[in-house]
Enzyme design. Structure first.
Site, mmCIF file in Angstrom:
data_model
loop_
_atom_site.group_PDB
_atom_site.id
_atom_site.type_symbol
_atom_site.label_atom_id
_atom_site.label_comp_id
_atom_site.label_asym_id
_atom_site.label_seq_id
_atom_site.Cartn_x
_atom_site.Cartn_y
_atom_site.Cartn_z
ATOM 1 N N SER A 128 0.833 -1.203 0.000
ATOM 2 C CA SER A 128 0.000 0.000 0.000
ATOM 3 C C SER A 128 0.867 1.252 0.000
ATOM 4 O O SER A 128 1.945 1.275 0.584
ATOM 5 C CB SER A 128 -0.917 0.042 1.230
ATOM 6 O OG SER A 128 -1.652 1.258 1.220
ATOM 7 N N LYS A 183 -4.156 -6.810 3.577
ATOM 8 C CA LYS A 183 -4.201 -5.679 2.647
ATOM 9 C C LYS A 183 -5.642 -5.369 2.250
ATOM 10 O O LYS A 183 -6.034 -4.195 2.151
ATOM 11 C CB LYS A 183 -3.369 -5.988 1.394
ATOM 12 C CG LYS A 183 -3.511 -4.981 0.256
ATOM 13 C CD LYS A 183 -3.031 -3.613 0.675
ATOM 14 C CE LYS A 183 -3.010 -2.527 -0.371
ATOM 15 N NZ LYS A 183 -3.704 -2.615 -1.584
ATOM 16 N N HIS A 186 -7.194 -3.578 5.083
ATOM 17 C CA HIS A 186 -6.641 -2.210 5.045
ATOM 18 C C HIS A 186 -7.469 -1.348 4.099
ATOM 19 O O HIS A 186 -7.871 -0.231 4.433
ATOM 20 C CB HIS A 186 -5.175 -2.258 4.603
ATOM 21 C CG HIS A 186 -4.628 -0.929 4.160
ATOM 22 N ND1 HIS A 186 -4.937 -0.370 2.931
ATOM 23 C CD2 HIS A 186 -3.831 -0.036 4.778
ATOM 24 C CE1 HIS A 186 -4.352 0.808 2.820
ATOM 25 N NE2 HIS A 186 -3.669 1.038 3.931
ATOM 26 N N ASN A 187 -7.736 -1.873 2.908
ATOM 27 C CA ASN A 187 -8.500 -1.093 1.933
ATOM 28 C C ASN A 187 -9.941 -0.879 2.387
ATOM 29 O O ASN A 187 -10.513 0.177 2.142
ATOM 30 C CB ASN A 187 -8.465 -1.769 0.568
ATOM 31 C CG ASN A 187 -7.121 -1.616 -0.112
ATOM 32 O OD1 ASN A 187 -6.100 -1.475 0.548
ATOM 33 N ND2 ASN A 187 -7.102 -1.651 -1.428
ATOM 34 N N GLU A 190 -9.831 1.847 4.734
ATOM 35 C CA GLU A 190 -9.616 3.061 3.938
ATOM 36 C C GLU A 190 -10.954 3.589 3.389
ATOM 37 O O GLU A 190 -11.225 4.794 3.452
ATOM 38 C CB GLU A 190 -8.641 2.709 2.813
ATOM 39 C CG GLU A 190 -8.371 3.792 1.797
ATOM 40 C CD GLU A 190 -7.504 3.233 0.662
ATOM 41 O OE1 GLU A 190 -6.486 2.574 0.935
ATOM 42 O OE2 GLU A 190 -7.870 3.449 -0.511
#
Ligand code: 2AM
Length: 478
Positions: A128, A183, A186-187, A190
């Site tokens: 990222s 990941k 994480h997104n 986000e």
């Protein structure tokens, strides 16, 4: 071969990652399906370090020292499988294939298993930080075997972003698909962060009556406090930007239909499968999807609703302070939900992910980087098996202190007709968790009534069914 690492797929992410390795002193073999890109990279950036340009897969593999470390940077999906099949037959036992694309963790699990059976390590790596991150230091989330991390880790630590305390933002997240899973979450976080910021903006614009420039200034102030983060910082930049063609605020000339590439949707899909309530992330994904339904919005435009009445300057200032509290409280809930999903995934797949290390590697390099993440790391450091971020004393205190303002903001938004699905979903999550009794008891009664689905009792062990169609006596089920 002499190259410590190789990168194939030299579009901007691959190119920047290769340059990052080279700038950190590694000899980097570079390859691309279309050789022109390889030549262009060496021509333009050859001075930054030592590159070995390879025109064919055979040349590329031969350029690598053993065990070979080969990074694939192609578009996630079929291209990844195609490139793996191109290179795997040329590799030997113990070599490592690294997929730095945005793969779905289930694909990574499949690829890892297939390649393991052929003696090749496969490491799915979440990266990222966008193009800038790839070049100057991303946050790196590698999965795969511990053995492959022993060979790869030292290189990744060199190119990763460094947290404020100097530690590299990379850790062996866990086996097989753990890196790509983390990941993905994480997104998802986000998406939620962006939605909450968007709601704060919308409220300041409509309820407080602030101009984009005033809101930019408000965000800059917030960015010096506990909301200090990359996303708040760039939000201020975007809001302060004026469109050159029209001389109007940039945010007023952009079409208000948000797009998405899919990692937020995956997060919610997987959360549904795992039974994790990531309501904040889900609302963020749905908010983007709703914004894109132009025809639906068009036919609904004339539906009745209140006319927001802007506040006077003093009231507006007080309201802005309350929005900061609502934003912060909702953000705590988003991260609580996201980390719940990380832990649920870890349990479902036996990854033993350390939540504190995940928070630690998100402190720099990635899109959600924020001062806040160091506090989350601290919470997990204090209690490794913390069942929920809301169980941490400090976060519980902070959210408790914010709750009056948070409620006020959600109520004001409802009264004035400003949609705040993120703030509201976060508050509902908070109140549902706090509740002494939930109406889920009634739901169980309904299920038992129409489907004989049975229920458990608060006072006795076992499963029960009431004979709703008969004399309504209770029988023991199973
Ligand atoms: P190209 O320059 O030859 O198109 C991003 O699309 C990168 O992935 C590009 O470097 C592209 O190579 C490469 N790529 C995409 N699909 C590929 C495939 N099926 N095989 C090999 N490389 C591929």
């Amino acid at each position: 071969g002499t190259a410590q690492i190789g990168v194939t797929g030299l579009a901007v992410m691959g190119r920047n990652l290769a340059r990052n390795f080279a700038r950190n002193g590694f000899t980097v073999a570079v390859h691309n399906r279309t050789a022109a890109r390889t030549r262009a990279l060496v021509e333009e950036f050859g001075g930054e370090g030592t590159f070995v340009a390879a025109e064919s897969p055979e040349e590329f593999v031969a350029a690598l020292e053993r065990p070979r470390r080969l990074v694939i940077m192609v578009k996630a999906g079929d291209a990844t499988d195609a490139v793996i099949e191109e290179f795997a037959p040329l590799l030997e036992e113990g070599d490592v294939i690294i997929d730095g694309g945005n793969a779905h963790f289930a694909d990574t699990r499949r690829r890892e298993k297939e390649l393991r059976e052929r003696g090749i390590h496969f490491v799915g790596v979440g990266i990222s930080g966008g193009e800038e991150g790839a070049l100057h230091g991303p946050s790196i989330m590698p999965g795969g075997s511990a053995e492959s991390y022993a060979s790869l880790g030292p290189l990744l630590e060199r190119i990763a972003a460094k947290a404020p305390d100097g530690t590299p933002c990379v850790t062996h997240v866990g086996p097989d698909g753990a890196g790509h899973f983390v990941k993905m979450v994480h997104n998802g976080i986000e998406y939620a962060d962006m939605q909450l910021i968007a709601e704060a903006y919308h409220l300041l614009r409509t309820v407080a009556g602030y101009s984009p420039e005033q809101i930019a200034q408000t965000f800059r102030t917030w960015n010096t406090g506990r909301l200090d983060s990359y996303l708040i910082e760039i939000t201020a930049e975007v809001l302060a930007h004026t469109d050159a063609a029209t001389d109007r605020p940039f945010v007023d000339v952009v079409m208000d239909q948000a797009e998405q590439k899919g990692t937020g949707r995956w997060t919610v899909q997987i959360a549904l499968d795992l039974g994790v309530p990531v309501s904040g992330i889900a609302e963020a994904v749905f908010a983007r999807s709703l914004s894109g339904h132009a025809e639906l919005r068009e036919v609904s435009r004339s539906l009745p609703g209140p006319q927001p009445r802007p506040l006077d300057a003093e009231e507006a200032g007080r309201f802005a302070d309350r929005v900061e509290q609502a934003l912060y409280a909702s953000k705590i809930v988003s991260y609580t939900q996201g980390f719940h999903q990380v832990q649920a995934g870890s349990e479902a797949y036996g990854w033993e992910v350390d939540a504190g290390s995940v928070a630690a590697i998100w402190r720099a390099g990635c899109i959600i980087r924020a001062a806040f993440l160091d506090r989350i790391r601290g919470a997990y450091d204090e209690q490794r098996d913390l069942p929920s971020l809301l169980a941490d004393k400090q976060f519980a205190e902070e959210i408790g202190a914010a709750q009056d303002d948070w409620r006020d903001v959600v109520a004001t938004a409802a009264r004035q007709g400003v949609p705040t699905p993120g703030f509201a979903a976060a508050l509902a999550y908070y109140d549902a968790l706090r509740a002494e009794r939930l109406p889920a008891a009634l739901t169980q009664g309904q299920r038992d009534f129409f489907g004989a689905h049975t229920y458990r009792r608060t006072d006795r062990e076992g499963s029960f069914h009431t004979l709703w169609g008969g004399d309504r006596s209770e029988v023991t089920a199973d």
